[in-house]
Design a protein around this motif. Structure first.
Motif, PDB file in Angstrom:
ATOM      1  N   GLU A 104       0.803  -1.170  -0.119  1.00 43.94           N
ATOM      2  CA  GLU A 104      -0.020  -0.070  -0.038  1.00 43.94           C
ATOM      3  C   GLU A 104       1.009   1.203  -0.060  1.00 43.94           C
ATOM      4  O   GLU A 104       0.613   2.232  -0.654  1.00 43.94           O
ATOM      5  N   LYS A 105       1.848   1.319   0.707  1.00 43.89           N
ATOM      6  CA  LYS A 105       2.844   2.368   0.899  1.00 43.89           C
ATOM      7  C   LYS A 105       3.393   2.726  -0.317  1.00 43.89           C
ATOM      8  O   LYS A 105       3.486   3.811  -0.836  1.00 43.89           O
ATOM      9  N   GLY A 152       2.799   1.491  -3.177  1.00 45.26           N
ATOM     10  CA  GLY A 152       1.962   1.743  -4.276  1.00 45.26           C
ATOM     11  C   GLY A 152       1.576   3.008  -4.674  1.00 45.26           C
ATOM     12  O   GLY A 152       1.160   3.537  -5.721  1.00 45.26           O
ATOM     13  N   LYS A 153       1.770   3.938  -3.708  1.00 46.24           N
ATOM     14  CA  LYS A 153       1.556   5.334  -3.718  1.00 46.24           C
ATOM     15  C   LYS A 153       2.306   6.007  -4.810  1.00 46.24           C
ATOM     16  O   LYS A 153       2.092   7.173  -5.523  1.00 46.24           O
ATOM     17  N   SER A 154       3.569   5.603  -4.874  1.00 51.35           N
ATOM     18  CA  SER A 154       4.742   6.230  -5.464  1.00 51.35           C
ATOM     19  C   SER A 154       5.034   5.454  -6.762  1.00 51.35           C
ATOM     20  O   SER A 154       5.863   5.917  -7.551  1.00 51.35           O
TER      21      SER A 154
END
Length: 152
Positions: A36-37, A39-41
């Motif tokens: 999740e973390k 995947g933001k960037s």
């Protein structure tokens, strides 16, 4: 794949690995949290490769071991079993076994610290307040009833 695209991919992978290492340096994360973390960037391909690399290098803790550590930390904060299981589920970690005696002890301690008159109450309204208080902290119905009605 053309050389520029491959270069871009390796640069992104290096940046993702750097970010992953910084996340893990602060605290242990589950794979779902890292997905999740990161995947933001980054693209899913870069994220998958970064996590796979971390897994190969044994940077990621065993999910069961991590779940037990998280459950223990939440238990020390006097959270109930339902709260703990929901928290673990959100983080993508396996459930931990239920320990009824510890749950009863945590519930008793919470009531003693929250309600001064816990040792000698019979008031229905106070029991309702105590029930809601424990339920909001994630205690199971049967645990709450045992704690509340063993005193009556």
């Amino acid at each position: 794949m053309d050389p520029r695209a491959e270069n871009q991919l390796s640069d992104n992978l290096a940046m993702a690995m750097d970010k992953l290492v910084r996340f893990l340096a602060r605290r242990d994360h589950s794979e779902l949290e890292l997905q999740e973390k990161l995947g933001k960037s980054f693209t899913q391909e870069v994220v998958d490769r970064a996590i796979e690399t971390a897994r190969e290098r044994k940077w990621l803790p065993d999910p069961q071991e991590l779940a037990e550590r998280v459950a223990s930390a939440l238990g020390a904060k006097r959270k109930g079993q339902l709260y703990i299981q929901n928290y673990l589920r959100k983080k993508g970690l396996p459930p931990v076994p239920r320990q009824e005696e510890q749950e009863l002890e945590k519930a008793r301690d919470l009531l003693k610290s929250r309600f001064d008159c816990f040792d000698n109450w019979l008031d229905h309204e106070m029991k309702q307040k105590a029930y809601r208080y424990l339920a909001n902290r994630g205690f199971e119905d049967q645990i709450i009833k045992k704690v509340l009605y063993e005193k009556s």
